[in-house]
Design a protein around this motif. Structure first.
Motif, PDB file in Angstrom:
ATOM      1  N   SER A  87       0.800  -1.225   0.000  1.00 58.97           N
ATOM      2  CA  SER A  87       0.000   0.000   0.000  1.00 58.97           C
ATOM      3  C   SER A  87       0.834   1.278   0.000  1.00 58.97           C
ATOM      4  N   ASP A  88       2.157   1.148   0.013  1.00 58.19           N
ATOM      5  CA  ASP A  88       3.002   2.342  -0.037  1.00 58.19           C
ATOM      6  C   ASP A  88       4.152   2.093  -0.999  1.00 58.19           C
ATOM      7  N   PHE A  89       4.043   2.619  -2.201  1.00 60.02           N
ATOM      8  CA  PHE A  89       5.059   2.442  -3.229  1.00 60.02           C
ATOM      9  C   PHE A  89       6.417   2.959  -2.777  1.00 60.02           C
ATOM     10  N   ASN A  90       6.446   4.042  -2.014  1.00 54.83           N
ATOM     11  CA  ASN A  90       7.711   4.662  -1.639  1.00 54.83           C
ATOM     12  C   ASN A  90       8.524   3.823  -0.668  1.00 54.83           C
ATOM     13  N   LEU A  91       7.923   2.796  -0.060  1.00 55.12           N
ATOM     14  CA  LEU A  91       8.713   1.890   0.760  1.00 55.12           C
ATOM     15  C   LEU A  91       9.596   0.994  -0.100  1.00 55.12           C
ATOM     16  N   ARG A  92       9.310   0.916  -1.394  1.00 53.68           N
ATOM     17  CA  ARG A  92      10.098   0.101  -2.308  1.00 53.68           C
ATOM     18  C   ARG A  92      10.845   0.949  -3.336  1.00 53.68           C
ATOM     19  N   PHE A  93      10.732   2.252  -3.214  1.00 55.06           N
ATOM     20  CA  PHE A  93      11.376   3.183  -4.136  1.00 55.06           C
ATOM     21  C   PHE A  93      12.475   3.905  -3.375  1.00 55.06           C
ATOM     22  N   PRO A  94      13.641   4.134  -3.994  1.00 55.76           N
ATOM     23  CA  PRO A  94      14.760   4.709  -3.230  1.00 55.76           C
ATOM     24  C   PRO A  94      14.487   6.071  -2.602  1.00 55.76           C
ATOM     25  N   ILE A  95      13.666   6.901  -3.244  1.00 58.05           N
ATOM     26  CA  ILE A  95      13.460   8.263  -2.761  1.00 58.05           C
ATOM     27  C   ILE A  95      12.223   8.315  -1.872  1.00 58.05           C
ATOM     28  N   PRO A  96      12.347   8.727  -0.613  1.00 60.88           N
ATOM     29  CA  PRO A  96      11.178   8.820   0.262  1.00 60.88           C
ATOM     30  C   PRO A  96      10.156   9.828  -0.252  1.00 60.88           C
ATOM     31  N   PHE A 593      -4.656  -2.745  -4.522  1.00 58.65           N
ATOM     32  CA  PHE A 593      -4.623  -1.412  -3.924  1.00 58.65           C
ATOM     33  C   PHE A 593      -4.489  -0.425  -5.073  1.00 58.65           C
ATOM     34  N   THR A 594      -5.561   0.317  -5.381  1.00 63.04           N
ATOM     35  CA  THR A 594      -5.544   1.201  -6.541  1.00 63.04           C
ATOM     36  C   THR A 594      -6.256   2.511  -6.214  1.00 63.04           C
ATOM     37  N   GLY A 595      -5.769   3.589  -6.792  1.00 66.23           N
ATOM     38  CA  GLY A 595      -6.378   4.881  -6.523  1.00 66.23           C
ATOM     39  C   GLY A 595      -5.493   6.032  -6.954  1.00 66.23           C
ATOM     40  N   PHE A 596      -5.531   7.126  -6.177  1.00 67.88           N
ATOM     41  CA  PHE A 596      -4.778   8.337  -6.484  1.00 67.88           C
ATOM     42  C   PHE A 596      -3.939   8.756  -5.276  1.00 67.88           C
TER      43      PHE A 596
END
Length: 690
Positions: A87-96, A593-596
């Motif tokens: 539910s949180d893409f930024n936990l898997r993306f290098p930039i917070p 998990f989909t949305g904006f």
């Protein structure tokens, strides 16, 4: 040797990717590995359910093979389970999510939430690329009953790519080894902002059969390269509805000349930029004295050991190399030069055709000896620790070299009560002699857990740090170009913090209050300053999950920041991040998990950026007013397979001259550094048992 590993890994990434693809075919036949993924970089989501990582490896089908896997950190005795939250893409993306960056994945980045350095002692001073580093303090040591692997691939617009792999297995029941590799490459939307980063990690954790001896060992290397363009030359090239540069790669930039775009993600042909290399080799050995015991079952005898006294020795060797170079001071097409830029901003007298090269190199050897005492032999999370550290450091610069040492004494008390209701931490370090003599830190916190499953808590704490300014503020550094700067006093920071988390309400409240004196900062491209008066800073945050319907939730994060006095520090008053999503389990194994997602911060005078020392600096002339950042996403998980699809920067869409439309209404990250327009990002994450 570690650098050679990185070079070899980069050259064979194509073969490695093909191997990973063939290996991943077996995933379909693998068991349902819920709660298995790379841990995130920030707070976990407040929501519950299978989408927020609450599922456990213990909930498995009867016919599936079982696996038990956990990990721990070097300075923690607690065991952690892997998490499969999507539910949180930024936990898997290098930039917070709370960071700004200079327009391209891999470029310099800083948080818009104020967070001063609270670490005493020697610090080289280069932190603009920290989000792309793997840090020794975050190294995980695993224990697993079966081999476990993760294979991750990420693809974005303009051939932005991330390849990541991890494998861990127990060589013997009491000996685990793991290997992890990540490769980031992104050519960028604008000229001269390409980035090429590599990270490699090997760990080993051995425990003797009698459980008296533990050995922790790891090798870690970060190789970071980022081109620097100095920003675009004219803001009018991207503002409003101009079609002059519909392809943003054609916009002229301050540094680097007119470069050709390349989709070769192996390319490291950076002519103007920063190259940082850091490596760490660490070994920690522990030997315990205490009481032996055993657990007898029908078929086996399980040895147990309850320590009362522990002896610990840690030795680490670190190397650091920070370089800035410009081998393209003359544009081969236009014939223009960068000499005025370096002369005016840095006082470097560069003649047309000359190259620019600055470098700081460091070697750091650290020896630490500590003794633990466990008041309760059956509670390893209650202990008293005393120790001493000898640190020897050698630095080499363009026109000088230096050697010095630090003698550090440290103590610690931790206690997580056996009923797991109270958690107390008290620790401190004192630099008693050497280069950073007089530096110290003291920390105390108390946490009270509550609720049936002890998921809620209230925490309060205080810390005080007295630290020497980073070595970048020392005249011996090649990057200290302000030769008129006086000596700097030690920075002193006090931090009061408190938080409350209530899972029943899906609510977390946090507050941070700082008192800071002798605040050091860059006031332009090269000028160093120190603000000596005491000032205070308040930061309050609210994180809440609001139920909008049976499957609709609103994840709201709001931060309020306020400074006092005339301190040269600018941050937005309010930063908010909101995710409105449809989520839930469907067809038994599908979680969606989909949305904006909408991010917004109030207008503020954002820091500018100085490419040569790689530092964000204070500016007081340009106020940046950005539109809210809008992204649409769909994220889902099927057993051990996870996928992310995102359309970002939808807010940049606008009608252009002639009745058309384009994604050209760019936001600004910093003066002269616009974000790109529409970005499509796609990622897949596999986790499976061999």
């Amino acid at each position: 040797m570690i650098s050679n590993w990185i070079t070899l890994a980069r050259k064979h990434t194509y073969l490695f990717t093909a191997f990973c693809f063939l290996l991943s075919v077996n995933i379909i036949a693998q068991p349902d590995l819920r709660n298995l993924s790379r841990p995130g970089q920030g707070l976990r989501n407040l929501g519950k359910g299978s989408g927020s990582g609450s599922d456990s490896l213990r909930h498995r089908n009867k016919n599936e093979d079982s696996i038990t896997i956990f990990y721990r950190y070097l300075d923690s005795s607690r065991h952690y389970k892997l998490d499969s939250s999507i539910s949180d893409f930024n936990l898997r993306f290098p930039i917070p999510a709370s960071n700004i960056y200079l327009g391209n994945l891999g470029n310099a980045s800083e948080s818009i939430l104020f967070s001063p350095s609270m670490k005493p002692g020697w610090d080289p001073g280069f932190h603009a690329f920290d989000v792309y580093k793997w840090k020794p303090s975050a190294t995980r040591f695993f224990n697993t009953t079966r081999p476990y692997s993760e294979l991750n691939y990420f693809l974005g617009s303009r051939t932005e790519q991330i390849i990541e792999a991890m494998h861990t297995q127990n060589i013997k029941p009491n000996w685990n080894a793991s290997f992890q590799y990540r490769f980031i490459n992104s050519p960028g939307f604008f000229q001269n902002q390409s980035a090429n980063h590599s990270n490699i990690l090997f760990t080993s954790w051995y425990e003797s059969k009698k459980k008296r001896y533990n050995n922790y060992f790891f090798l870690l290397a970060n190789h970071l390269q980022s081109a620097e363009n100095g920003g675009i030359r004219n803001d009018g090239d991207y503002l409003h509805n101009t079609l002059s540069y519909k392809d943003r790669f054609g916009i002229p930039t301050v540094l680097g000349g007119d470069q050709q775009f390349t989709t070769n993600f192996f390319s490291t042909n950076i002519k103007t930029g920063n190259r940082y290399r850091e490596s760490t080799a660490l070994m920690r050995q522990q030997y315990d004295l205490g009481k032996k015991d055993s657990l007898v079952t029908d078929s086996t005898v399980v040895p147990l050991f309850y320590p009362r006294l522990r002896f610990e020795h840690t030795i680490s060797y670190n190397t650091y190399k920070y370089q800035y170079f410009d081998f393209a001071t003359v544009d081969p097409i236009t014939g223009s030069t960068d000499t005025d830029y370096y002369n005016n901003n840095y006082g470097l007298l560069i003649h047309p055709g000359d190259s620019v090269h600055l470098q700081d190199s460091w070697k750091n050897l650290t020896n630490d000896f500590s003794i633990y005492q466990f008041p309760d032999a059956k509670n390893l999370q209650q202990f008293v620790k005393l120790g001493a550290t000898l640190q020897t450091i050698k630095g080499e610069f363009d026109n000088a070299s230096t050697s010095f040492y630090n003698l550090i004494f440290h103590g610690e008390y931790r206690n997580k009560t056996r009923n797991q209701k109270w958690d107390a931490e008290l620790f401190g370090n004192l630099y008693s002699a050497g280069f950073n003599s007089g530096d110290y830190n003291a920390h105390i916190s108390l946490k009270r857990f509550a609720g049936r499953k002890k998921q809620g808590y209230a925490e309060i704490g205080f810390e005080n740090v007295n630290r020497s300014p980073s070595f970048l503020f020392d005249a011996r550094s090649s990057f200290d170009l302000d030769k008129t700067a006086p000596g700097f006093n030690k920075e002193n920071s006090s931090h009061f913090f408190a938080s409350i988390y209530q899972p029943a309400l899906k609510l977390k409240l946090s507050g941070d209050y700082y008192l800071i004196s002798n605040y050091t900062y860059f006031t332009n491209y090269s000028k160093l300053e120190q603000y000596q008066p005491l000032f205070n800073f308040l930061q309050v945050s609210v994180q809440k999950v609001l139920k909008l319907g049976k499957h609709f939730n609103w994840y709201a994060d709001v931060y309020l920041q306020q400074k006092t006095g005339n301190v040269p520090l600018h941050v937005p008053l309010i930063f908010t991040r909101n995710r409105i999503a449809f989520e839930g389990n469907f067809f038994r194994n599908l979680y969606i998990f989909t949305g904006f997602e909408i991010k917004y911060n109030t207008a503020y005078k954002a820091d500018n950026y100085s490419p040569v020392p790689g530092q964000f600096f204070y500016q007081d002339s340009l106020t940046i007013h950005n539109l809210p950042e809008i992204s649409a996403f769909i994220q889902f998980r099927i057993k051990g397979f996870k996928a992310f699809i995102r359309a970002e920067n939808l807010n940049t869409m606008q009608v252009t001259t002639g009745g058309g439309f384009g994604f050209t209404n760019n936001n600004l990250a910093a003066p002269g550094y616009p974000y790109p327009g529409l970005q499509i990002r796609f990622g897949i994450w596999w986790s499976f048992v061999n």
